[in-house]
Design a protein around this motif. Structure first.
Motif, PDB file in Angstrom:
ATOM      1  N   GLU A 285       0.830  -1.206   0.000  1.00 32.40           N
ATOM      2  CA  GLU A 285       0.000   0.000   0.000  1.00 32.40           C
ATOM      3  C   GLU A 285       0.861   1.251   0.000  1.00 32.40           C
ATOM      4  O   GLU A 285       0.560   2.232  -0.690  1.00 32.40           O
ATOM      5  CB  GLU A 285      -0.952   0.004   1.192  1.00 32.40           C
ATOM      6  N   ARG A 286       1.948   1.236   0.747  1.00 31.15           N
ATOM      7  CA  ARG A 286       2.829   2.400   0.774  1.00 31.15           C
ATOM      8  C   ARG A 286       3.502   2.594  -0.578  1.00 31.15           C
ATOM      9  O   ARG A 286       3.639   3.724  -1.067  1.00 31.15           O
ATOM     10  CB  ARG A 286       3.885   2.231   1.876  1.00 31.15           C
ATOM     11  N   LEU A 287       3.947   1.510  -1.179  1.00 33.99           N
ATOM     12  CA  LEU A 287       4.649   1.607  -2.462  1.00 33.99           C
ATOM     13  C   LEU A 287       3.714   1.989  -3.600  1.00 33.99           C
ATOM     14  O   LEU A 287       4.142   2.595  -4.587  1.00 33.99           O
ATOM     15  CB  LEU A 287       5.324   0.275  -2.783  1.00 33.99           C
ATOM     16  N   SER A 288       2.446   1.627  -3.479  1.00 32.48           N
ATOM     17  CA  SER A 288       1.515   1.836  -4.589  1.00 32.48           C
ATOM     18  C   SER A 288       0.673   3.085  -4.442  1.00 32.48           C
ATOM     19  O   SER A 288      -0.119   3.402  -5.330  1.00 32.48           O
ATOM     20  CB  SER A 288       0.584   0.630  -4.727  1.00 32.48           C
ATOM     21  N   GLY A 289       0.807   3.802  -3.318  1.00 32.56           N
ATOM     22  CA  GLY A 289      -0.010   4.982  -3.132  1.00 32.56           C
ATOM     23  C   GLY A 289      -1.485   4.655  -2.976  1.00 32.56           C
ATOM     24  O   GLY A 289      -2.339   5.395  -3.448  1.00 32.56           O
ATOM     25  N   ARG A 290      -1.798   3.518  -2.331  1.00 34.96           N
ATOM     26  CA  ARG A 290      -3.181   3.098  -2.040  1.00 34.96           C
ATOM     27  C   ARG A 290      -3.990   2.831  -3.299  1.00 34.96           C
ATOM     28  O   ARG A 290      -5.215   2.981  -3.292  1.00 34.96           O
ATOM     29  CB  ARG A 290      -3.885   4.141  -1.168  1.00 34.96           C
ATOM     30  N   MET A 291      -3.349   2.450  -4.383  1.00 37.39           N
ATOM     31  CA  MET A 291      -4.118   2.054  -5.561  1.00 37.39           C
ATOM     32  C   MET A 291      -3.585   0.704  -6.037  1.00 37.39           C
ATOM     33  O   MET A 291      -2.524   0.253  -5.597  1.00 37.39           O
ATOM     34  CB  MET A 291      -4.007   3.103  -6.659  1.00 37.39           C
ATOM     35  N   VAL A 292      -4.333   0.059  -6.917  1.00 34.49           N
ATOM     36  CA  VAL A 292      -3.911  -1.233  -7.442  1.00 34.49           C
ATOM     37  C   VAL A 292      -2.805  -0.969  -8.464  1.00 34.49           C
ATOM     38  O   VAL A 292      -3.071  -0.648  -9.618  1.00 34.49           O
ATOM     39  CB  VAL A 292      -5.094  -1.986  -8.080  1.00 34.49           C
ATOM     40  N   GLU A 293      -1.564  -1.077  -8.017  1.00 29.72           N
ATOM     41  CA  GLU A 293      -0.414  -0.766  -8.865  1.00 29.72           C
ATOM     42  C   GLU A 293       0.225  -2.062  -9.351  1.00 29.72           C
ATOM     43  O   GLU A 293       1.011  -2.681  -8.647  1.00 29.72           O
ATOM     44  CB  GLU A 293       0.596   0.079  -8.084  1.00 29.72           C
ATOM     45  N   ILE A 294      -0.166  -2.466 -10.565  1.00 31.96           N
ATOM     46  CA  ILE A 294       0.352  -3.729 -11.081  1.00 31.96           C
ATOM     47  C   ILE A 294       1.812  -3.613 -11.498  1.00 31.96           C
ATOM     48  O   ILE A 294       2.455  -4.626 -11.785  1.00 31.96           O
ATOM     49  CB  ILE A 294      -0.505  -4.252 -12.247  1.00 31.96           C
ATOM     50  N   GLY A 295       2.344  -2.383 -11.505  1.00 33.39           N
ATOM     51  CA  GLY A 295       3.772  -2.234 -11.750  1.00 33.39           C
ATOM     52  C   GLY A 295       4.623  -2.864 -10.670  1.00 33.39           C
ATOM     53  O   GLY A 295       5.814  -3.127 -10.879  1.00 33.39           O
ATOM     54  N   LEU A 296       4.018  -3.135  -9.495  1.00 32.51           N
ATOM     55  CA  LEU A 296       4.767  -3.795  -8.422  1.00 32.51           C
ATOM     56  C   LEU A 296       4.977  -5.283  -8.702  1.00 32.51           C
ATOM     57  O   LEU A 296       5.857  -5.900  -8.101  1.00 32.51           O
ATOM     58  CB  LEU A 296       4.029  -3.623  -7.094  1.00 32.51           C
ATOM     59  N   VAL A 297       4.170  -5.859  -9.597  1.00 31.27           N
ATOM     60  CA  VAL A 297       4.294  -7.293  -9.870  1.00 31.27           C
ATOM     61  C   VAL A 297       5.653  -7.625 -10.483  1.00 31.27           C
ATOM     62  O   VAL A 297       6.348  -8.535  -9.992  1.00 31.27           O
ATOM     63  CB  VAL A 297       3.130  -7.780 -10.764  1.00 31.27           C
TER      64      VAL A 297
END
Length: 628
Positions: A285-297
């Protein structure tokens, strides 16, 4: 109201009772299963070791078998009925199963215990689809990542703690009695916590149940494949369970035969692995800014590969004699032991970063009326991948690979699978590149992102300061934004892959290329009619002096053809960056700033009949202020 951070969710009735319920279910599964395995290992093995080995392997098979047989039915039931009531049915069934397990322990009946283990697998199969499909009904879109993070962390900690407690209780004097009391008590607590779960209306109340497991399993797998991105996400999740099951299965023998550690060192490594997954999940959540950030995959996948490979090089070159097993203190004194521990923790952390966005993406992109069945399809594929992982590991070890070599092969396999998935679904890789660029190059603060409509068409307009503008805005927004941009910028070799994958629309002036201009307006209209968000930079070019230039009349032309709400945005702090024109041509010379602070401010949506070029420019100028 949306929560302030992922920890606030744990105070909310719409989440906490469900979290406790699912935690206790996974906890009880593992208390019972590990107690049964140890009972067989020590009592049956004393008289018949061959039968003991058969029964221990049978335990794993009996627990997984219901996922193949009943997942399709569970998905239908979860979609058809109100979910909080359905959960209470499942938890009441757990109490009955655990009463049967208690009878098996007290009567010393291995056959009855194995039957109850199968029934606990059935219970977990029934609970699986609702475990993830209820979250989108109780959480807002910006809370999905945090909710899934807690579920993943809780599940892994429940597995670890349940395994440990089952082993401890069965080893006590009158161990079967203690285990019997514990599993019934945990089941009752799980049922009581389920009583306070808020209602979640049925997704498909008119669904007709198909009780044939074979035909319905095939139908659900076909349903899961309908949305390409969702299906690839499901395959990514299944691959995680493939990889994770190999690590968890091999850690005990890896610790004993390769590291020379005792059972206490095994517990330490399992604990660190589970804690790592919990940390990685909550970091999402911290890395994605509370959005579904598929770039983290891709980020998580890279970490799994890098530290999986490093674990191979961190292990001793020759096996340690099992006659001198080390306790935790002695193990920590060994050269390289801390590197092994760090690799285990980091594999867990990157595993958590990898898996949470995939679950959230499945929940976000699936049809709400079919979500439980899609999750059921995911559970079926997970079970298939886990069985395949066990068989492949057995074959590779039988062919002469050592356990460290097997783990190295798995890490290399992970890289190959990641490349394959990201080639099929370039959106994953595109979002990863955007996430890296935005979070490494800049320190970004946002304001008013909730003003972008969560559904339906919209036009966003923004000042144009640098070549990074579209990436910064895209990286901040939960919904994909189809940007209209100068065709020369679109062809930039460094960024073209990102623009193409994001569905950007190249445009040219009527004087330069009227055909490109006409195609651009048509694509804008098509996107808006399909309910998507389109972004434009009405200045038509990068600012040469940092000031906001006149907004061109293309806005009126777009809105005349397709009237939609218009959301103004303002970028602050990008003037003077390497990608701006402050020092001449953009991307010329040497970068002068690194990790500089920038902001994106989003204004209130404006009705199409009021959204003239002059009004929108006035809004953007006011939001940007004096900070260029």
């Amino acid at each position: 109201m949306a929560h302030d951070n992922e920890f606030t969710l744990m105070k909310e009735r719409r989440f906490l009772p469900f979290f406790i319920t699912q935690f206790l279910g996974a906890f009880n599964d593992n208390v019972f299963k590990n107690a049964l395995i140890i009972l067989i290992a020590f009592q049956v093995a004393a008289t018949d070791s061959a039968r003991a080995n058969l029964l221990i392997n049978l335990c794993s098979g009996l627990f997984v078998l219901p996922f193949f047989l009943f997942s399709a039915t569970a998905g239908q039931l979860s979609d058809k009925y109100e979910k909080s009531r359905y959960i209470r049915w499942v938890k009441a069934l757990e109490i009955g199963i655990m009463c049967g397990a208690a009878a098996g322990f007290l009567l010393n009946s291995v056959a009855l215990l194995l039957a109850m283990l199968f029934m606990m697998g059935f219970h977990s199969t029934l609970f699986g689809p609702v475990k993830y499909s209820i979250l989108p009904q109780h959480l807002k879109p910006q809370e999905l990542v945090g909710g899934n993070a807690w579920i993943e962390m809780g599940t892994n900690m429940a597995i670890l703690l349940g395994t440990m407690l089952g082993g401890i209780l069965i080893a006590w004097r009158n161990g079967p009695l203690w285990v019997s009391v514990a599993v019934i008590l945990i089941a009752v607590c799980g049922f009581l916590s389920s009583l306070t779960i808020p209602q979640a209306p049925p997704a498909a109340p008119n669904l007709k149940i198909n009780w044939n497991p074979v035909t319905e399993t095939w139908r659900i797998l076909q349903l899961t494949r309908q949305n390409f991105t969702v299906f690839q996400s499901v395959l990514g999740i299944s691959w995680f369970w493939f990889l994770g099951s190999v690590y968890l299965a091999q850690l005990p023998n890896f610790t004993k035969l390769t590291l020379g550690g005792s059972e206490h060192v095994v517990t330490l490594l399992l604990t660190l692995f589970a804690v790592g997954i919990g940390i990685g999940s909550l970091l999402c959540e911290r890395l994605s800014g509370r959005m579904v950030e598929i770039g983290l995959v891709p980020f998580g996948s890279i970490g799994l590969t890098v530290f999986g490979i490093d674990l191979f090089f961190a292990t001793p070159s020759s096996p340690v004699p099992s006659s001198a097993l080390l306790d935790v203190g002695a193990f920590l004194m060994q050269p390289g032991s801390w590197r092994v521990l760090l690799d285990i923790v980091l594999i867990g952390i990157f595993g958590g970063i990898y898996i949470v966005p995939l679950y959230a993406l499945v929940q976000q992109r699936s049809e709400p009326t079919q979500l439980s069945r899609v999750i059921a399809g995911n559970n079926i594929l997970n079970a298939i991948f886990m069985v395949a992982a066990a068989l492949i590991a057995v074959v590779m070890l039988h062919q002469g690979l050592t356990i460290p070599q097997l783990l190295l092969v798995m890490a290399i396999f992970n890289a190959a699978v990641a490349i394959y998935i990201f080639t099929l679904v370039p959106e994953f890789l595109m979002r990863f590149m955007v996430w890296i660029l935005v979070n490494v190059v800049y320190r970004l603060r946002t304001e008013g992102l909730d003003r972008i409509p969560e559904q339906g068409p919209a036009l966003v307009v923004c000042n144009h300061v640098s070549l990074m503008d579209a990436l910064v805005v895209s990286g901040c927004c939960r919904r994909p934004i189809r940007f209209v941009m100068d065709y020369q910028i679109f062809k930039n070799p460094l960024l073209n892959f990102v623009f193409r994958t994001a569905g950007a629309i190249p445009i040219a002036s009527a004087r330069e290329n009227p055909e490109i201009l006409q195609r651009a307006y048509q694509r804008v209209a098509d996107y808006l009619r399909d309910g998507e968000v389109v972004g434009i930079f009405p200045e038509g070019r990068l600012t040469p002096d940092g000031e906001i230039g006149p907004f061109k009349s293309g806005i009126e032309r777009i809105l005349k053809q397709t009237p939609v709400p218009v959301v103004p945005m303002a970028l602050r702090g990008l003037w003077g960056s390497f990608f701006s024109r402050r020092y001449g041509k953009a991307m010329s010379g040497f970068p002068r700033r690194f990790w500089s602070r920038i902001e994106l401010v989003v204004g209130e949506a404006i009705l199409p009949e009021q959204a003239t070029s002059a009004v929108l420019r006035e809004q953007v100028v006011a939001m940007r202020g004096d900070w260029r």
